[in-house]
Write a protein that holds these residues in place. Structure first.
Motif, PDB file in Angstrom:
ATOM      1  N   MET A  31       2.158 -10.687   5.452  1.00 21.09           N
ATOM      2  CA  MET A  31       2.221 -10.489   4.012  1.00 21.09           C
ATOM      3  C   MET A  31       1.069  -9.594   3.563  1.00 21.09           C
ATOM      4  O   MET A  31      -0.069  -9.803   3.908  1.00 21.09           O
ATOM      5  N   ARG A  32       1.371  -8.602   2.765  1.00 25.98           N
ATOM      6  CA  ARG A  32       0.378  -7.624   2.285  1.00 25.98           C
ATOM      7  C   ARG A  32      -0.439  -8.237   1.148  1.00 25.98           C
ATOM      8  O   ARG A  32       0.112  -8.795   0.204  1.00 25.98           O
ATOM      9  N   LEU A  33      -1.776  -8.101   1.246  1.00 27.53           N
ATOM     10  CA  LEU A  33      -2.671  -8.618   0.217  1.00 27.53           C
ATOM     11  C   LEU A  33      -2.698  -7.698  -1.005  1.00 27.53           C
ATOM     12  O   LEU A  33      -2.727  -8.163  -2.140  1.00 27.53           O
ATOM     13  N   GLN A  34      -2.718  -6.402  -0.766  1.00 26.34           N
ATOM     14  CA  GLN A  34      -2.800  -5.404  -1.836  1.00 26.34           C
ATOM     15  C   GLN A  34      -1.636  -4.443  -1.661  1.00 26.34           C
ATOM     16  O   GLN A  34      -1.487  -3.856  -0.594  1.00 26.34           O
ATOM     17  N   LYS A  35      -0.833  -4.248  -2.682  1.00 31.83           N
ATOM     18  CA  LYS A  35       0.345  -3.403  -2.542  1.00 31.83           C
ATOM     19  C   LYS A  35       0.069  -1.930  -2.825  1.00 31.83           C
ATOM     20  O   LYS A  35       0.771  -1.073  -2.339  1.00 31.83           O
ATOM     21  N   GLU A  36      -0.947  -1.662  -3.628  1.00 32.81           N
ATOM     22  CA  GLU A  36      -1.250  -0.274  -3.969  1.00 32.81           C
ATOM     23  C   GLU A  36      -2.752  -0.028  -3.892  1.00 32.81           C
ATOM     24  O   GLU A  36      -3.557  -0.946  -3.985  1.00 32.81           O
ATOM     25  N   ILE A  84       0.361   2.018   2.980  1.00 33.95           N
ATOM     26  CA  ILE A  84       1.112   1.893   4.222  1.00 33.95           C
ATOM     27  C   ILE A  84       0.108   1.616   5.324  1.00 33.95           C
ATOM     28  O   ILE A  84      -0.950   2.248   5.381  1.00 33.95           O
ATOM     29  N   GLY A  85       0.411   0.635   6.187  1.00 30.77           N
ATOM     30  CA  GLY A  85      -0.503   0.343   7.294  1.00 30.77           C
ATOM     31  C   GLY A  85      -0.905  -1.115   7.297  1.00 30.77           C
ATOM     32  O   GLY A  85      -0.089  -1.991   7.007  1.00 30.77           O
ATOM     33  N   ARG A  86      -2.163  -1.370   7.613  1.00 31.87           N
ATOM     34  CA  ARG A  86      -2.661  -2.735   7.745  1.00 31.87           C
ATOM     35  C   ARG A  86      -2.398  -3.553   6.480  1.00 31.87           C
ATOM     36  O   ARG A  86      -2.404  -3.024   5.373  1.00 31.87           O
ATOM     37  N   THR A  87      -2.226  -4.843   6.667  1.00 29.96           N
ATOM     38  CA  THR A  87      -1.919  -5.720   5.533  1.00 29.96           C
ATOM     39  C   THR A  87      -3.122  -5.960   4.632  1.00 29.96           C
ATOM     40  O   THR A  87      -2.950  -6.278   3.466  1.00 29.96           O
ATOM     41  N   ASP A  88      -4.342  -5.769   5.162  1.00 32.29           N
ATOM     42  CA  ASP A  88      -5.537  -5.997   4.338  1.00 32.29           C
ATOM     43  C   ASP A  88      -6.120  -4.697   3.776  1.00 32.29           C
ATOM     44  O   ASP A  88      -7.222  -4.672   3.238  1.00 32.29           O
TER      45      ASP A  88
END
Length: 129
Positions: free
Chosen positions: A1-6, A15-19
């Motif tokens: 799950m992505r912590l920061q979307k933008e 695009i890339g790592r979730t953190d």
């Protein structure tokens, strides 16, 4: 799950790592700079900057060791007499305020505010009992 979307700075989709928080180093640097500018300056930074400015002005106007300058001239350059590092009292009871090695004494001559500028001398360090 992505912590920061933008990206926190430019708002592009990440695009890339979730953190991941920024899309590149430029955005990271620009964001940090922007956040720092939004915060009020720390008190000691304000004091340090004013002391540096005062010293620079006193040094510029005191080329001869002892000089008298109109207060208006120094204050127009940003000099603030409320910022000083130490003081010295002479035998007459005059209290010179110092910004590091440059001192000043406020005087009123002929209805005009002036500063007597001096430089620190070795004899000023001698303590009297």
């Amino acid at each position: 799950m992505r912590l920061q979307k933008e990206c926190l700075y430019c708002k592009k989709v990440l695009i890339g790592r979730t953190d991941k928080k920024y899309c590149n180093l430029h955005c990271k640097s620009a964001y940090q700079y922007q956040k720092e500018k939004e915060q009020p300056k720390r008190f000691y930074n304000k004091v340090d900057n004013q002391l540096k400015l005062n010293r620079k002005i006193l040094k510029e106007y005191n080329k001869g060791g002892k000089v008298t300058v109109r207060a208006e001239v120094l204050s127009n350059l940003g000099f603030n007499p409320n910022f000083f590092t130490h003081y010295w009292k002479n035998q007459k009871g005059d209290v010179y305020l110092f910004v590091y090695e440059y001192g000043f004494l406020k005087r009123n001559e002929n209805g005009k505010n002036k500063y007597v500028l001096i430089t620190w001398q070795e004899y000023m360090s001698i303590k009297k009992n």
